[in-house]
Motif scaffolding. Sequence first.
Motif, PDB file in Angstrom:
ATOM      1  N   UNK A   1       0.464   8.093   6.298  1.00 15.65           N
ATOM      2  CA  UNK A   1       1.597   7.389   5.697  1.00 15.65           C
ATOM      3  C   UNK A   1       2.109   8.158   4.492  1.00 15.65           C
ATOM      4  N   UNK A   2       3.322   7.798   4.083  1.00 15.56           N
ATOM      5  CA  UNK A   2       3.892   8.258   2.827  1.00 15.56           C
ATOM      6  C   UNK A   2       4.226   7.052   1.964  1.00 15.56           C
ATOM      7  N   UNK A   3       4.279   7.261   0.662  1.00 15.49           N
ATOM      8  CA  UNK A   3       4.530   6.149  -0.248  1.00 15.49           C
ATOM      9  C   UNK A   3       5.863   5.474  -0.003  1.00 15.49           C
ATOM     10  N   UNK A   4       6.921   6.256   0.178  1.00 11.59           N
ATOM     11  CA  UNK A   4       8.250   5.679   0.382  1.00 11.59           C
ATOM     12  C   UNK A   4       8.310   4.858   1.663  1.00 11.59           C
ATOM     13  N   UNK A   5       7.671   5.360   2.710  1.00 11.32           N
ATOM     14  CA  UNK A   5       7.618   4.616   3.973  1.00 11.32           C
ATOM     15  C   UNK A   5       6.989   3.237   3.781  1.00 11.32           C
ATOM     16  N   UNK A   6       5.907   3.177   3.036  1.00 13.23           N
ATOM     17  CA  UNK A   6       5.224   1.899   2.822  1.00 13.23           C
ATOM     18  C   UNK A   6       6.068   0.961   1.962  1.00 13.23           C
ATOM     19  N   UNK A   7       6.732   1.505   0.959  1.00 12.58           N
ATOM     20  CA  UNK A   7       7.608   0.669   0.130  1.00 12.58           C
ATOM     21  C   UNK A   7       8.716   0.068   0.987  1.00 12.58           C
ATOM     22  N   UNK A   8       9.300   0.882   1.839  1.00 17.67           N
ATOM     23  CA  UNK A   8      10.369   0.381   2.713  1.00 17.67           C
ATOM     24  C   UNK A   8       9.851  -0.717   3.643  1.00 17.67           C
ATOM     25  N   UNK A   9       8.641  -0.542   4.129  1.00 19.61           N
ATOM     26  CA  UNK A   9       8.072  -1.530   5.056  1.00 19.61           C
ATOM     27  C   UNK A   9       7.846  -2.872   4.366  1.00 19.61           C
ATOM     28  N   UNK A  10       7.296  -2.839   3.169  1.00 18.19           N
ATOM     29  CA  UNK A  10       7.047  -4.081   2.429  1.00 18.19           C
ATOM     30  C   UNK A  10       8.369  -4.697   1.973  1.00 18.19           C
TER      31      UNK A  10
END
Length: 380
Positions: A269-278
């Motif tokens: 994962x990448x940080x931005x991807x996880x932020x977008x998901x949440x």
Amino acid sequence: MSKTSTDANPIDIAEKLIACPSVTPATGEVFAVLEAMLKPLGFTVDRFLAGEAPDGPVENLLAWRTTGPGRHFAFAGHLDVVPPGNGWASDPFRPEIRGELLYGRGAVDMKGAIAAYVAALHDLPEDLPGTISLIITGDEEGAAVHGTLALMERMAAHGLRPDLCLVGEPTSSRRLGDVIKIGRRGSVNMWIHVDGVQGHVAYPHLANNPIPRLIRILSAIDALVLDEGNDWFQASNIEITNLDVGNPTTNVIPAAAQARISIRFNNEHGGTELVDRITAIAAAEGGRVEAKISGEPFLTEPGMLSDMVAGAIRDVTGVEAELSTTGGTSDARFLSRLCPVVEFGLNNATMHKLDEAVALADLRDLAEIYRLVTAKALAS
């Protein structure tokens, strides 16, 4: 190089560094002491301040010595320490040897490792070609905003870029040499906000309670399975770390509700991807998200650098090191952008604790391990 035994003794060097209070963000005396140790060894030393309150100013030290064309090997670490707290058996900034242990804040994390590396420098052959640098910050235990990142900019300004880097974090778990870190998971914290309309509990149709919507958001987040881990990383995990509505009364529907989550994530994962998901999950219930990505995951595939460190550990201690990516973040997450990087240092059992202490024998052995790694890195 002709130096006195005190100059080259890691225990004496560690005592000098521990005796300088340097609670994060650190500046001043402790950097002057280290500079005074490095200049007689032929190092150019660049000390500078970065940042302003509340996270600064931070002092950083970049030192380098070039003895001819060849590989550039860097050692990275930090001189700042966490606050000592109350209840120590002795003054945390007055180093004290009791039995076979040296006590003091920073003995393990990580003035002891820096002392071991400085001691190792004294015993390196003078004719080793290449460049050695020390990347030392006063901002690892704090916000980590004005430390290693600023040092990387400074290195670029001096035309310095290492080929290999060793970070002296306390990675050993049960005995010196049992764990080498070849990677770390990333870290992101998120604050979830849900707005409502305040009102009387007896008239809910005149209000809008944000709590059920926040609960649904958190339930959806808690149900997420990000991954199952992989060959080098454990599974990513999401933890709910705070929940607050700020409502001291029993008969009022609150106007807002907030929660905080923390995600430690592997290299799938990448940080931005996880932020977008949440953010998408929260938006479905009318919530909004603020996020701070503290670091992205990194992995240095097993190879030359980890083999050199493991070989030196084996030669000095007889221990077969385990390659690991567990634990929290470190400044290696930044330095991995420049070159292969691994972490290896002292036993971490007492770091951040009262009566932090390092075994005297471990300091001596670590200095020899660092000497062997540096010599091998430059000679290869």
